[in-house]
Design an enzyme around this catalytic site. Sequence first.
Site, PDB file in Angstrom:
ATOM      1  N   ASN A  56      -2.905   7.862  -2.310  1.00 38.57           N
ATOM      2  CA  ASN A  56      -2.380   6.552  -2.684  1.00 38.57           C
ATOM      3  C   ASN A  56      -1.887   6.537  -4.125  1.00 38.57           C
ATOM      4  O   ASN A  56      -2.075   7.489  -4.873  1.00 38.57           O
ATOM      5  CB  ASN A  56      -3.489   5.504  -2.512  1.00 38.57           C
ATOM      6  CG  ASN A  56      -3.989   5.456  -1.088  1.00 38.57           C
ATOM      7  OD1 ASN A  56      -3.239   5.158  -0.175  1.00 38.57           O
ATOM      8  ND2 ASN A  56      -5.254   5.774  -0.891  1.00 38.57           N
ATOM      9  N   HIS A  63       1.760   5.161  -0.728  1.00 38.79           N
ATOM     10  CA  HIS A  63       1.336   6.542  -0.960  1.00 38.79           C
ATOM     11  C   HIS A  63       2.364   7.199  -1.877  1.00 38.79           C
ATOM     12  O   HIS A  63       3.498   6.749  -1.991  1.00 38.79           O
ATOM     13  CB  HIS A  63       1.195   7.286   0.367  1.00 38.79           C
ATOM     14  CG  HIS A  63      -0.025   6.870   1.132  1.00 38.79           C
ATOM     15  ND1 HIS A  63      -1.050   7.722   1.438  1.00 38.79           N
ATOM     16  CD2 HIS A  63      -0.386   5.662   1.639  1.00 38.79           C
ATOM     17  CE1 HIS A  63      -1.985   7.071   2.094  1.00 38.79           C
ATOM     18  NE2 HIS A  63      -1.605   5.814   2.235  1.00 38.79           N
ATOM     19  N   CYS A 121      -3.980  10.102   4.877  1.00 37.07           N
ATOM     20  CA  CYS A 121      -4.221   9.779   6.273  1.00 37.07           C
ATOM     21  C   CYS A 121      -4.249  11.080   7.062  1.00 37.07           C
ATOM     22  O   CYS A 121      -3.286  11.846   7.009  1.00 37.07           O
ATOM     23  CB  CYS A 121      -3.116   8.856   6.789  1.00 37.07           C
ATOM     24  SG  CYS A 121      -3.230   8.515   8.556  1.00 37.07           S
ATOM     25  N   HIS A 164       0.877  -1.174   0.000  1.00 37.90           N
ATOM     26  CA  HIS A 164       0.000   0.000   0.000  1.00 37.90           C
ATOM     27  C   HIS A 164       0.912   1.221   0.000  1.00 37.90           C
ATOM     28  O   HIS A 164       1.447   1.605   1.027  1.00 37.90           O
ATOM     29  CB  HIS A 164      -0.877  -0.032   1.260  1.00 37.90           C
ATOM     30  CG  HIS A 164      -1.827   1.106   1.361  1.00 37.90           C
ATOM     31  ND1 HIS A 164      -3.142   0.986   0.971  1.00 37.90           N
ATOM     32  CD2 HIS A 164      -1.674   2.368   1.830  1.00 37.90           C
ATOM     33  CE1 HIS A 164      -3.757   2.147   1.198  1.00 37.90           C
ATOM     34  NE2 HIS A 164      -2.884   3.003   1.718  1.00 37.90           N
TER      35      HIS A 164
END
Length: 170
Positions: A150, A110, A141, A108
């Site tokens: 992302n 960013h 976030c 995951h």
Amino acid sequence: VFISVSETHNRKNVNKSVDATLAAFEETIGPARDLGMRVRGYVSTVWGCPYEGDVDPERAVAIAHRLLSMGCYQISLSDTIGAGTPKQTAHIVQRALEKIEPRQIAMHMHDTRGTALANIVVGLELGIRDFDASVGGLGGCPYAPGAAGNCATEDLVYMLHGMGIDTGID
């Protein structure tokens, strides 16, 4: 389920210590699986924390391994602040692969510093096949000041198709 490697980020993100979060997962992962649900674990701040700086990859791997032992089918290692570099990514993913099967790892990434796709290529080269993305790179976030969204789905799909990798996405 979500947990941070960093104690400070975890407290800001889920209002619990890392140990308290793991204890809560003991009460939720098993019952969810008993109901036929698949549970994916997310380990945040693996590439660094906006509050604590560098994070020990071994601690991240230990938390990921614990989540797998609780019943998660896969762990998504997360570059929550988008600070990862390809060399760092290789180091982190190689450490994880010493204890975890490639099929049990997702990434995951960013894209704060524009390195999400480069880091995903490193993951691909090391055998990882599952990557999170969001349309237009949306996300972020609230407890990671300055972090961008992302990896953009359309950029990831374009890159994978250009590499000859079938995504199943038209």
